[in-house]
Write a protein that holds these residues in place. Sequence first.
Motif, PDB file in Angstrom:
ATOM      1  N   MET B 231       0.835  -1.202   0.000  1.00  0.00           N
ATOM      2  CA  MET B 231       0.000   0.000   0.000  1.00  0.00           C
ATOM      3  C   MET B 231       0.874   1.257   0.000  1.00  0.00           C
ATOM      4  N   VAL B 280      -9.411  -6.223  -0.264  1.00  0.00           N
ATOM      5  CA  VAL B 280      -9.790  -5.550   0.976  1.00  0.00           C
ATOM      6  C   VAL B 280      -9.216  -6.286   2.188  1.00  0.00           C
ATOM      7  N   VAL B 283      -5.560  -5.582   2.610  1.00  0.00           N
ATOM      8  CA  VAL B 283      -5.357  -4.213   3.095  1.00  0.00           C
ATOM      9  C   VAL B 283      -5.619  -4.139   4.594  1.00  0.00           C
ATOM     10  N   ASN B 284      -6.720  -4.733   5.039  1.00  0.00           N
ATOM     11  CA  ASN B 284      -7.036  -4.725   6.471  1.00  0.00           C
ATOM     12  C   ASN B 284      -5.907  -5.363   7.283  1.00  0.00           C
ATOM     13  N   LEU B 287      -2.773  -3.135   7.494  1.00  0.00           N
ATOM     14  CA  LEU B 287      -2.975  -2.037   8.448  1.00  0.00           C
ATOM     15  C   LEU B 287      -2.715  -2.507   9.865  1.00  0.00           C
ATOM     16  N   LYS B 298      -2.150   3.370  10.497  1.00  0.00           N
ATOM     17  CA  LYS B 298      -3.573   3.084  10.607  1.00  0.00           C
ATOM     18  C   LYS B 298      -4.440   4.292  10.264  1.00  0.00           C
ATOM     19  N   THR B 300      -3.174   7.177   8.450  1.00  0.00           N
ATOM     20  CA  THR B 300      -2.702   7.990   7.334  1.00  0.00           C
ATOM     21  C   THR B 300      -3.529   7.735   6.075  1.00  0.00           C
ATOM     22  N   TYR B 302      -4.071   6.698   2.275  1.00  0.00           N
ATOM     23  CA  TYR B 302      -3.431   5.872   1.247  1.00  0.00           C
ATOM     24  C   TYR B 302      -3.894   6.296  -0.138  1.00  0.00           C
ATOM     25  N   PRO B 491      -9.456  -1.414  -2.956  1.00  0.00           N
ATOM     26  CA  PRO B 491      -9.400  -1.886  -1.574  1.00  0.00           C
ATOM     27  C   PRO B 491      -9.058  -0.811  -0.542  1.00  0.00           C
ATOM     28  N   ILE B 492      -8.622   0.375  -0.968  1.00  0.00           N
ATOM     29  CA  ILE B 492      -8.223   1.383   0.030  1.00  0.00           C
ATOM     30  C   ILE B 492      -9.180   2.575   0.060  1.00  0.00           C
ATOM     31  N   LEU B 493     -10.325   2.465  -0.604  1.00  0.00           N
ATOM     32  CA  LEU B 493     -11.198   3.637  -0.713  1.00  0.00           C
ATOM     33  C   LEU B 493     -11.968   3.921   0.567  1.00  0.00           C
ATOM     34  N   ILE B 494     -11.427   4.863   1.328  1.00  0.00           N
ATOM     35  CA  ILE B 494     -12.141   5.435   2.470  1.00  0.00           C
ATOM     36  C   ILE B 494     -11.760   6.908   2.477  1.00  0.00           C
ATOM     37  N   GLY B 495     -12.352   7.678   3.361  1.00  0.00           N
ATOM     38  CA  GLY B 495     -11.931   9.065   3.587  1.00  0.00           C
ATOM     39  C   GLY B 495     -11.729   9.861   2.323  1.00  0.00           C
TER      40      GLY B 495
END
Lengths: 427, 518
Positions: B231, B280, B283-284, B287, B298, B300, B302, B491-495
């Motif tokens: 990542m 996903v 990725v979890n 982290l 955890k 930052t 990505y 798999p990293i799509l948040i925020g």
Amino acid sequence: MSNTETLNSDITIIGSGMAGMTAAFFAAKRGLSTIQIGHPTCFSLYSGFLDLLGVFPTETQKPVDDPWKAMDMLIQTVPKHPYAFIPKQDIRTAFDMMLSFFESEGLSYVCHGDANAQIITPMGTLKPTYAIPIAADNSYSAFQKKAPTLLLDVYGLKDFHAKQIFEVLRSTWPDLRIQHSVFPETEHLREVYPEHLANLMDMPSYREKWISTVKPYIKNIDYLGLPSILGIRNHHSVFSDIQAQLGVHVFEIPTRPISIPGIRMRHCFEHRLSALDVKQFFQQKVTQVSEESNGNFLIKLDQSGKELTIQTRTLILATGRFMSGGLRADYQTIHEPVFHFPICQPNNRNLWHEKAFFASEGHAINKAGIEVNRVFQPISESGKPIKEKVCAIGSILANHDWMRMKSGSGVSIASAYAAVNFLASKL
Amino acid sequence: MNTLSTQVLIIGGGATGTGIARDLALRGIKCILAEQKDLNAGASGANHGLLHSGARYASDDAETASECKEEGDILKRLAPECVDSKGGIFVAVEGDNEEYIANFDSFCKRAGLPCRRLDIQEAREMEPLLSPNMIAAYETEDASVDPFKLSAENMHHAQDLGSTLLRHTQVVGFNKSNNRIQTAQLLDMRTGKTILVEPEIVVNASGAWAGIIAAQAAAPIELLFSKGTLMITAERLTQRVINRLRKASDADILVPGGAVSVIGTTSIRISTLDDIRPTVEEVNFILEEGSQMVPSLKTTRYIRAYAGVRPLVKTKAVTDDRSVSRGFALIDHSSDNVDNFVSITGGKLTTFRLMAEKTSDMVCKKLNIKAPCKTKEVPLPTSHAGQWTEPAKGPKQWIMGYNPTDSLLCDCEMVSKIAFDHIIDAIKEQDPMPDLIGIGIRSRMGKGPCQGCFCSARIAGRLYERDMLHHDQGIQEIRAFLEERWRGLRPILIGEQLMQAEMTEALYCGFMCLEFLK
Ligand SMILES: Cc1cc2nc3c(=O)[nH]c(=O)nc-3n(C[C@H](O)[C@H](O)[C@H](O)COP(=O)(O)OP(=O)(O)OC[C@H]3O[C@@H](n4cnc5c(N)ncnc54)[C@H](O)[C@@H]3O)c2cc1C
């Protein structure tokens, strides 16, 4: 001088995208004392087209001709779609009100009967939409007739390439040509921006200069196509002026953002809403709303050191989706940060998105959002309204995908209309 | 049909294949290198970018460790432009194996690796984001390497010396007679046309695909596949490479590169090479594991994730993928009755030069040519077109080289029209159709926070302007580019990165309806 101030309102709208602005307009027009909070930055992303329903079923990835007919099918197949909660006649009324509002603000829209029209995008693709700004609508007739047309490229504009549009369309449109141009007074610039050019075009003296540089290109054509930079505040006169002076039909193709047609809409709203005495607090973010024992809501804002308290009898939440901050996602869940309303969403993050970006079914996350009842009150899992006098509207609503269905403005306008009517009845 | 003849046909445009092309070219041997996609399409474009000091292998495999040290030193000396050598720190946190910690410096000493015990305070001053639960730390000589630049420059140099690169060209079969490959059949993946190559020697440097290629020549190689996911953070978190001070395991290395950091990897046994993508779940997992070493991993942002496949040559019964030899396998297929066929697979990016040297030695022997390897002495030249993978290059060019006709096409990474024109021209020299993915490989395009949202359409527009795209080719190009980015984004799509992705969909689907095209 006191450091605190309290304002009272019948209705406060949190959010200032299409849904929030429309709701503020409907509310103020009904004579409700109205406050609006939010940051209207999203307008610079809008194409200016008012979509009603462009694609259904989503999987077809094909435009529908008649959005009203498609809506019947939609409501049957997706009974929780926001459109299913509003009588069709009300959707029409709401849309007509908005079109005449824009008209009266100098931003005329054109509809093609009950049908969608296919409008040229800056990619050279065609987008089905329902109501089209008059300055864009000429592209529809030019394309339908395959009329002799010149597309003007503008030096230094990065998000518009006439050559690309030309290449994509030329096999079906042999009489399409392109011409490179440099806008007067920008010769020394490496990059020009739509807002800059549009502001210049707003000035009659600049327009004269521009017209004289473009005139030599106007030969053997019926239409002249341009990126949308034909003014902001004086758009109406810029548009009619250059059509008259160049003696051809002119049309605009929206640029990729920053997009001037959206900024024009924002100006219309800001102008009319302030005339209707709506108190707007932009550049403000609501982080918390508290409820008083009498059922009113309190919102505290920090106005450069001064504490402002808003006391309101009813509330509308129109904070949009992720981009606007209405929804937030962490590694576990999607939540709504102001009221913490429950968010209807897939069970885990693995289900949010499809493996392919352009997947025909669209992404499940885009249908996540706040579930509401027929009067747009957010509901709990058991289906009960969570707060009697709070409604949620616009793209934050669950069970629709505005991007794939091309229904963003339609859902916003229709839900704003329905929610304002309902809350007004509560006052 | 088009028939080409060459001394050596190299299959695979990763670090190994391009390294061999350069090594042979320096010995005066011209090659054709065929790559099914583009440079670094395999593991060389999906690895950690760690130029191993060797310390990670010191406890289990002193030989590999000293090999890494030696090769690392050569690369730092001869290709400094490709290396960022700020050093490394190995850190242990509460609960990590005390014995391993205590023996670490003697392992390093045994392999000849410099290693210095740091006190906790000093380590924290050097790298403030290290865990508050840190209990031990050592300083090592780890560094990071830009694999894109490395392969691109190796290939450039080989091309300058007369070799040829065929991009988007897949080797699909061989015609054999008299225990030799007489011709190789190649398929141009874009036109569907077949090309025949008559080589004196064929070098199979196709990494994880080596078994498939070898089978086409009826020379079996048995490989295991281990998938690794990594990542990329939006900001560079540490100056140095951070390794977990424990027996090599998952998600225990954080490698800085330019303005970002990369955390990884996982190690999952897979059975096919189709559809390699980060998930996903991985990725979890990364982290959880990574944050034990650097807690801010955890929280930052990505930018994307990616996955690559390590080919592991099966020699004996194996249980743990990390203990299967990560050393390389160089196979002379004479033993399979194919006299002019050589396979090289496995190994590490760090040791690519050594792998290329050994392979080229074998090729020379087969060709009966006496020419010594020069890659230990000749510095890797830097080319004009090969410089744009470096993050600082774009901004520098934009600010220093004022040119009134220039404009920034990539705002995130500050890459200008003129810079892109250089890259486009360089691709064009080899290939009639520059593609967005190819431009992306050779530049910072699509690597910043926007992940292609703004730049892909602008660069397609530029290609239209330059008459290199016609009809709806640009739309197909943009679709392909965005799909390629999507693999790593999903798999990293948040925020904030989710907001960005929503914007991309709003623009390309909501507004421009690119999903309508098939
Ligand atoms: C997750 C991960 C992390 C890693 N981290 C590090 C690290 O930090 N440091 C380090 O030193 N090493 C690392 N490695 C190892 C390193 O990446 C590899 O050893 C190295 O890149 C292998 O290069 P290669 O050229 O042999 O193979 P590849 O790079 O895989 O190249 C093979 C090429 O062959 C092409 N090909 C396949 N079939 C055909 C065909 N039929 N016709 C034409 N072309 C074909 C492929 O498209 C591909 O481009 C890592 C590996 C992985 C997977």
